[in-house]
Design a protein around this motif. Sequence first.
Motif, PDB file in Angstrom:
ATOM      1  N   LEU A 230      -4.224   6.442  -2.867  1.00 35.77           N
ATOM      2  CA  LEU A 230      -5.044   5.774  -3.882  1.00 35.77           C
ATOM      3  C   LEU A 230      -6.380   5.386  -3.256  1.00 35.77           C
ATOM      4  CD1 LEU A 230      -2.403   3.390  -5.482  1.00 35.77           C
ATOM      5  CD2 LEU A 230      -3.565   5.272  -6.637  1.00 35.77           C
TER       6      LEU A 230
ATOM      7  N   ASN B  79       1.172   3.981  -3.076  1.00 41.02           N
ATOM      8  CA  ASN B  79       0.854   5.395  -2.848  1.00 41.02           C
ATOM      9  C   ASN B  79       2.033   6.290  -3.216  1.00 41.02           C
ATOM     10  OD1 ASN B  79      -1.839   5.273  -1.992  1.00 41.02           O
ATOM     11  ND2 ASN B  79      -1.247   4.812   0.115  1.00 41.02           N
TER      12      ASN B  79
ATOM     13  N   TYR C 125      -5.503   4.478 -14.031  1.00 37.58           N
ATOM     14  CA  TYR C 125      -6.822   5.044 -13.674  1.00 37.58           C
ATOM     15  C   TYR C 125      -6.655   6.213 -12.709  1.00 37.58           C
ATOM     16  CZ  TYR C 125     -11.549   5.216 -11.665  1.00 37.58           C
ATOM     17  OH  TYR C 125     -12.780   5.611 -11.220  1.00 37.58           O
ATOM     18  N   ALA C 126      -5.827   6.019 -11.679  1.00 36.65           N
ATOM     19  CA  ALA C 126      -5.698   7.058 -10.653  1.00 36.65           C
ATOM     20  C   ALA C 126      -5.105   8.337 -11.226  1.00 36.65           C
ATOM     21  CB  ALA C 126      -4.856   6.545  -9.484  1.00 36.65           C
TER      22      ALA C 126
ATOM     23  N   TYR D 238       0.842  -1.199   0.000  1.00 32.19           N
ATOM     24  CA  TYR D 238       0.000   0.000   0.000  1.00 32.19           C
ATOM     25  C   TYR D 238       0.879   1.253   0.000  1.00 32.19           C
ATOM     26  CZ  TYR D 238      -3.648   3.193   1.771  1.00 32.19           C
ATOM     27  OH  TYR D 238      -4.527   4.218   1.953  1.00 32.19           O
TER      28      TYR D 238
ATOM     29  N   GLY E  62     -11.221   3.013  -6.258  1.00 29.07           N
ATOM     30  CA  GLY E  62     -11.384   2.853  -7.697  1.00 29.07           C
ATOM     31  C   GLY E  62     -10.144   2.292  -8.373  1.00 29.07           C
ATOM     32  N   ALA E  63      -8.973   2.653  -7.876  1.00 29.72           N
ATOM     33  CA  ALA E  63      -7.721   2.161  -8.473  1.00 29.72           C
ATOM     34  C   ALA E  63      -7.613   0.652  -8.273  1.00 29.72           C
ATOM     35  CB  ALA E  63      -6.525   2.881  -7.846  1.00 29.72           C
TER      36      ALA E  63
ATOM     37  N   PHE F 138       2.223   6.550  -6.950  1.00 25.19           N
ATOM     38  CA  PHE F 138       1.091   7.370  -7.391  1.00 25.19           C
ATOM     39  C   PHE F 138       1.360   8.859  -7.169  1.00 25.19           C
ATOM     40  CE2 PHE F 138      -2.562   9.582  -5.438  1.00 25.19           C
ATOM     41  CZ  PHE F 138      -3.194   9.945  -6.617  1.00 25.19           C
TER      42      PHE F 138
ATOM     43  N   LYS G  95      -2.799  -0.883 -14.381  1.00 25.99           N
ATOM     44  CA  LYS G  95      -4.152  -0.352 -14.588  1.00 25.99           C
ATOM     45  C   LYS G  95      -4.583   0.527 -13.418  1.00 25.99           C
ATOM     46  CE  LYS G  95      -5.220  -2.043 -18.576  1.00 25.99           C
ATOM     47  NZ  LYS G  95      -5.617  -1.195 -19.707  1.00 25.99           N
ATOM     48  N   ALA G  96      -4.211   0.142 -12.196  1.00 23.48           N
ATOM     49  CA  ALA G  96      -4.568   0.941 -11.019  1.00 23.48           C
ATOM     50  C   ALA G  96      -3.961   2.342 -11.126  1.00 23.48           C
ATOM     51  CB  ALA G  96      -4.093   0.248  -9.743  1.00 23.48           C
ATOM     52  N   LEU G  97      -2.683   2.405 -11.485  1.00 22.09           N
ATOM     53  CA  LEU G  97      -2.021   3.711 -11.592  1.00 22.09           C
ATOM     54  C   LEU G  97      -2.503   4.491 -12.808  1.00 22.09           C
ATOM     55  CD1 LEU G  97       1.617   2.767 -10.486  1.00 22.09           C
ATOM     56  CD2 LEU G  97      -0.101   4.045  -9.182  1.00 22.09           C
TER      57      LEU G  97
ATOM     58  N   GLY H  50     -13.739   6.088  -6.560  1.00 21.64           N
ATOM     59  CA  GLY H  50     -12.861   7.254  -6.469  1.00 21.64           C
ATOM     60  C   GLY H  50     -11.449   6.914  -6.894  1.00 21.64           C
ATOM     61  N   ARG H  51     -10.746   7.887  -7.450  1.00 17.94           N
ATOM     62  CA  ARG H  51      -9.374   7.672  -7.917  1.00 17.94           C
ATOM     63  C   ARG H  51      -8.380   7.884  -6.775  1.00 17.94           C
ATOM     64  NH1 ARG H  51      -9.331  11.984 -12.270  1.00 17.94           N
ATOM     65  NH2 ARG H  51      -7.198  11.336 -12.630  1.00 17.94           N
ATOM     66  N   TYR H  52      -8.551   8.947  -6.022  1.00 21.90           N
ATOM     67  CA  TYR H  52      -7.641   9.212  -4.896  1.00 21.90           C
ATOM     68  C   TYR H  52      -8.266  10.262  -3.994  1.00 21.90           C
ATOM     69  CZ  TYR H  52      -6.307  13.263  -7.761  1.00 21.90           C
ATOM     70  OH  TYR H  52      -6.325  14.400  -8.502  1.00 21.90           O
TER      71      TYR H  52
END
Lengths: 269, 269
Positions: B168, A137, A179-180, A133, B171-172, A140, A175-177, B157-159
């Motif tokens: 994050l 973060n 999208y964010a 996590y 949503g991510a 991100f 994909k997570a990054l 939500g994105r962040y």
Amino acid sequence: AAMAGWGWARAVRGLLLDVSGVLYDGGADGGVPIAGSAEAVRRIKASGLKLQLCTNETQATRANFVRKLRAMGFDVSVAEVTAPAPAACRLLKERGLRPHLLVHDDLVPEFAEIDKTNPNCVLLGDAAENFTYANLNEAFRLLIEMEKPVLISLGKGRYYKETDGLKLDVGAYMKALEYACDVQAEVVGKPAKRFFESALAELGVPAEQAIMIGDDIVSDVGGAQQCGMRALQVRTGKYRPSDENHPEVKPDAYVNNLAEAIDIILQQL
Amino acid sequence: AAMAGWGWARAVRGLLLDVSGVLYDGGADGGVPIAGSAEAVRRIKASGLKLQLCTNETQATRANFVRKLRAMGFDVSVAEVTAPAPAACRLLKERGLRPHLLVHDDLVPEFAEIDKTNPNCVLLGDAAENFTYANLNEAFRLLIEMEKPVLISLGKGRYYKETDGLKLDVGAYMKALEYACDVQAEVVGKPAKRFFESALAELGVPAEQAIMIGDDIVSDVGGAQQCGMRALQVRTGKYRPSDENHPEVKPDAYVNNLAEAIDIILQQL
């Protein structure tokens, strides 16, 4: 596999081989050679055909990866491995990019020569236990604070199998990054055309005289064909019978395993 | 904000308020009331207008969330909070779904009445520190082994921002699992139409007599307008000046903060 219809294989001068699922089964936590594959590699070399391994492996340096393959009985060298990390290093240097690395600890030495101070991009590999996590973060925050975020991903696999079960692969975290941060990652590795072109350059054979042999219908077969190569799918590794009904990709031939592919190819020469 | 053009507010009988960024600033790790917001809530109640908080908060039970709001001086009760977890519980019961929970520890009590044995879906909230590599792999394995994977996400939500930096949001991680399993998550929370309809039902006022007040141009303003409500954007919380050029969503009015919104609305009555 029927011997008929392999006439095109007469022109072959070099082979690109996927590794996991073609040479051995299992993940970074172990591996068992696939029957006949080590012998097949020896036969390729004895035949005079050129050989290059073309892998999306990013949990180890090429040196350690080759050490593991040699311990399993495969006669291969570091120069015979095309992997995403060295390709990414070339891209970083060309574009003056200084990466923040979110990769497996064992991959870090591949980036020893790269300036990583004051990062202006994030480079994502299959970081496995490093996908925490806190680390996600951190990656991100670096991206979202860039004027124009640059995200480079070593492959875009969805998941893979290890002896203790399925694991999310780098593509899921990519994909997570994406999208964010509302960005599109640049993928280095199969099925990217540029990556296959690097592998062909290292093989030293033009696309029309090379054959790709892999277990992944999209990454290996589809990617290679888009570069003008012939491509075989082995029925080992992640091969599934449903692959034979793939809506978009059709291999030039199916083979039960690498040993059978080499048998047939060598008979054409 | 100009007073002209607010004639439509005369019909208002109830208000839906977003919470974070409207009542207070800061995240689950703290919070500072926005000047005038506690007094604004008191004025709404004194006026006879109905009030419902409509939040995507999933890091705490409603009981703990309300305790935190009351400690900041807001006169609100649990019944006045519409949040994703209770909405998800209704959905799970309706469809006979038994969730594997990947949520914040503090949210778990909201699912006390739900059968969680032998899971047939995965339910994702803003799990924060629970978003570990091991927990994500576990959720992924459960999904990929289902004949028809069902992924329910409490928001998308994105962040968000906490006092120690950006984090994050759910949503991510939803996108990571969607990609790995080739599924589309069902989102419970804003901006889902069904979620706003639940909030209106709890408010006890039809859409055309309700106003949504929020700081998120898409989730709050866009979502409410798609349900037939009027919607105001406050210039607090995650509001950015660039929101005023949003290509698709235009609020019915801008206000500097909740206090100003209530001033103007009450003058129309």
